[in-house]
Design an enzyme around this catalytic site. Structure first.
Site, PDB file in Angstrom:
ATOM      1  N   HIS A  34      -7.281 -38.151  12.601  1.00  0.00           N
ATOM      2  CA  HIS A  34      -6.684 -39.445  12.926  1.00  0.00           C
ATOM      3  C   HIS A  34      -5.173 -39.326  12.741  1.00  0.00           C
ATOM      4  CE1 HIS A  34      -6.289 -39.981   8.624  1.00  0.00           C
ATOM      5  NE2 HIS A  34      -7.571 -39.749   8.492  1.00  0.00           N
ATOM      6  N   GLU A  35      -4.482 -40.457  12.924  1.00  0.00           N
ATOM      7  CA  GLU A  35      -3.017 -40.370  12.886  1.00  0.00           C
ATOM      8  C   GLU A  35      -2.464 -39.883  11.561  1.00  0.00           C
ATOM      9  OE1 GLU A  35      -1.001 -43.826  14.728  1.00  0.00           O
ATOM     10  OE2 GLU A  35      -2.943 -43.989  15.736  1.00  0.00           O
ATOM     11  N   HIS A  37      -3.747 -37.433   9.760  1.00  0.00           N
ATOM     12  CA  HIS A  37      -3.702 -35.969   9.887  1.00  0.00           C
ATOM     13  C   HIS A  37      -2.582 -35.540  10.821  1.00  0.00           C
ATOM     14  CE1 HIS A  37      -8.193 -36.520   9.121  1.00  0.00           C
ATOM     15  NE2 HIS A  37      -7.803 -35.777   8.127  1.00  0.00           N
ATOM     16  N   GLN A  61     -17.843 -30.322  -2.075  1.00  0.00           N
ATOM     17  CA  GLN A  61     -17.157 -31.487  -2.632  1.00  0.00           C
ATOM     18  C   GLN A  61     -17.919 -32.794  -2.405  1.00  0.00           C
ATOM     19  OE1 GLN A  61     -13.651 -30.632  -0.014  1.00  0.00           O
ATOM     20  NE2 GLN A  61     -13.465 -32.843   0.095  1.00  0.00           N
ATOM     21  N   LYS A 148      -0.975 -38.736   1.024  1.00  0.00           N
ATOM     22  CA  LYS A 148      -0.931 -39.444  -0.263  1.00  0.00           C
ATOM     23  C   LYS A 148      -2.054 -40.473  -0.392  1.00  0.00           C
ATOM     24  CE  LYS A 148       4.080 -39.235  -0.802  1.00  0.00           C
ATOM     25  NZ  LYS A 148       5.275 -40.091  -0.862  1.00  0.00           N
ATOM     26  N   GLN A 153      -6.213 -36.368  -5.267  1.00  0.00           N
ATOM     27  CA  GLN A 153      -6.310 -35.008  -4.725  1.00  0.00           C
ATOM     28  C   GLN A 153      -4.947 -34.324  -4.786  1.00  0.00           C
ATOM     29  OE1 GLN A 153      -8.882 -33.582  -1.368  1.00  0.00           O
ATOM     30  NE2 GLN A 153      -7.047 -33.943  -0.185  1.00  0.00           N
ATOM     31  N   SER A 185      -8.390 -43.610   7.996  1.00  0.00           N
ATOM     32  CA  SER A 185      -9.362 -42.726   7.360  1.00  0.00           C
ATOM     33  C   SER A 185     -10.397 -42.334   8.401  1.00  0.00           C
ATOM     34  CB  SER A 185     -10.056 -43.487   6.226  1.00  0.00           C
ATOM     35  OG  SER A 185     -11.258 -42.834   5.862  1.00  0.00           O
ATOM     36  N   SER A 186     -10.900 -41.115   8.292  1.00  0.00           N
ATOM     37  CA  SER A 186     -11.954 -40.685   9.224  1.00  0.00           C
ATOM     38  C   SER A 186     -13.176 -41.575   9.077  1.00  0.00           C
ATOM     39  CB  SER A 186     -12.356 -39.237   8.936  1.00  0.00           C
ATOM     40  OG  SER A 186     -11.239 -38.414   9.007  1.00  0.00           O
TER      41      SER A 186
HETATM   42  O1  PAF Z   1      -8.716 -34.101   2.076  1.00  0.00           O
HETATM   43  C1  PAF Z   1      -9.607 -33.429   2.646  1.00  0.00           C
HETATM   44  O2  PAF Z   1      -9.915 -33.596   3.834  1.00  0.00           O
HETATM   45  C2  PAF Z   1     -10.370 -32.365   1.846  1.00  0.00           C
HETATM   46  O3  PAF Z   1     -10.575 -32.778   0.529  1.00  0.00           O
HETATM   47  C3  PAF Z   1      -9.691 -30.978   1.884  1.00  0.00           C
HETATM   48  C4  PAF Z   1      -8.323 -31.000   1.255  1.00  0.00           C
HETATM   49  C5  PAF Z   1      -9.591 -30.509   3.324  1.00  0.00           C
HETATM   50  C6  PAF Z   1     -10.540 -29.969   1.111  1.00  0.00           C
HETATM   51  O4  PAF Z   1     -11.812 -29.836   1.677  1.00  0.00           O
END
Ligand code: PAF
Length: 282
Positions: A34-35, A37, A61, A148, A153, A185-186
């Protein structure tokens, strides 16, 4: 743009590029771009000779009851977007390629995980740290770009890079929002129409808290209560957490001063959303 599915091929390519003195900007993602990214890719494009984007939905994760299976995926769309943003290499490994055997070594993050999303997602940041350590070894980036929106993370990655001495510069990039303020967000595509309308309260409540702070309020509990009140009265979302902590240490604070984060997570029918403001008072 070249799509590279194999670890060895990706490593050989970056070694070759680095031998020619090229800097490498790396944007790790789980796809469904998305925007937010795209803003990371744009910044990486501006600051480096080459841009590597990775798309890998990392099973490590996700908790057993989380949305690994339903996490949105659309590789062809992602590929076209990456290409149009000028990505040079798209690293797109399968789960078998990244984890061919049951892992004999994984990372455990010792600090900054007993709060915020870490508290409700046990093991999540261990999975993030493990996959990022692997990705940093594979892509060997000069700089790595993170949004952010996932502020915890960013704090954990800062610890990972410092403590394990990865020769990588961490570049945190501002949150990108929809016109009504909802953080991109995705997962937003999975919101029901009514939840999508109500979700605007997340950003609105953070803005209101900032306003009250700008007017002189210095008590963290007052801001937290105000946000809670707004979210409960203006949505049917179920609050996971609303926390106010020092940033990036993520420790409790008694009074608003220095750099801190107000962060929240709210469950809607089938999506859990997060948002935050990082603020500073000196
Ligand atoms: O933020 C994300 O999309 C994920 O946590 C990452 C950093 C790609 C790690 O899998």
């Amino acid at each position: 743009m070249r799509v590279i599915p194999a670890v060895k091929e990706m490593q050989a390519e970056v070694l070759n590029q680095k031998a020619q003195g090229k800097s490498i900007g790396f944007v790790p993602t789980m796809g469904f771009l998305h925007e937010g990214h795209l803003s990371l890719i744009k910044k990486a494009r501006e600051e480096n000779d080459l841009v590597v984007l990775s798309i890998f939905v990392n099973p490590l994760q996700f908790g057993p009851n989380e949305d690994f299976a339903t996490y949105p995926r659309d590789f062809e769309r992602d590929r076209a977007l990456a290409e149009s943003e000028g990505v040079d290499f798209l690293f797109y490994p399968s789960v078998e390629e990244m984890y061919p055997n049951p892992s004999s070594v994984t990372l455990v993050v010792q600090k900054r995980t007993d709060v915020l999303c870490g508290k409700s997602r046990p093991g999540h940041f261990d999975g993030v740290a493990t996959v990022l350590a692997k990705l940093f070894q594979i892509v060997q980036p000069t700089r790595a770009y993170f949004g952010k929106k996932d502020a915890q993370q960013v704090a954990v990655v800062e610890g990972l890079i410092t403590d394990l001495n990865f020769p990588v510069e961490l570049v945190p990039v501002d949150i990108v929002r929809e016109a009504d303020g909802l953080a991109k967000s995705s997962r937003n595509v999975n919101l029901l129409p009514e939840d999508r309308k109500q979700a605007v309260v997340l950003h609105k409540s953070l803005q209101q808290a900032k306003k009250v702070m700008d007017e002189g309020e210095r008590n963290p509990s007052t801001l937290i209560s105000l946000i809670k009140e707004m979210i409960t009265s203006e949505s049917s979302g179920r609050i996971d957490y609303i926390e106010l902590l020092s940033y990036p240490q993520l420790l409790p604070i008694e009074r608003l001063e220095g750099k801190f984060i107000i962060a929240l997570a709210v469950h809607f029918t089938n999506v859990r959303l997060i948002d935050n403001f990082i603020l500073e008072i000196n």
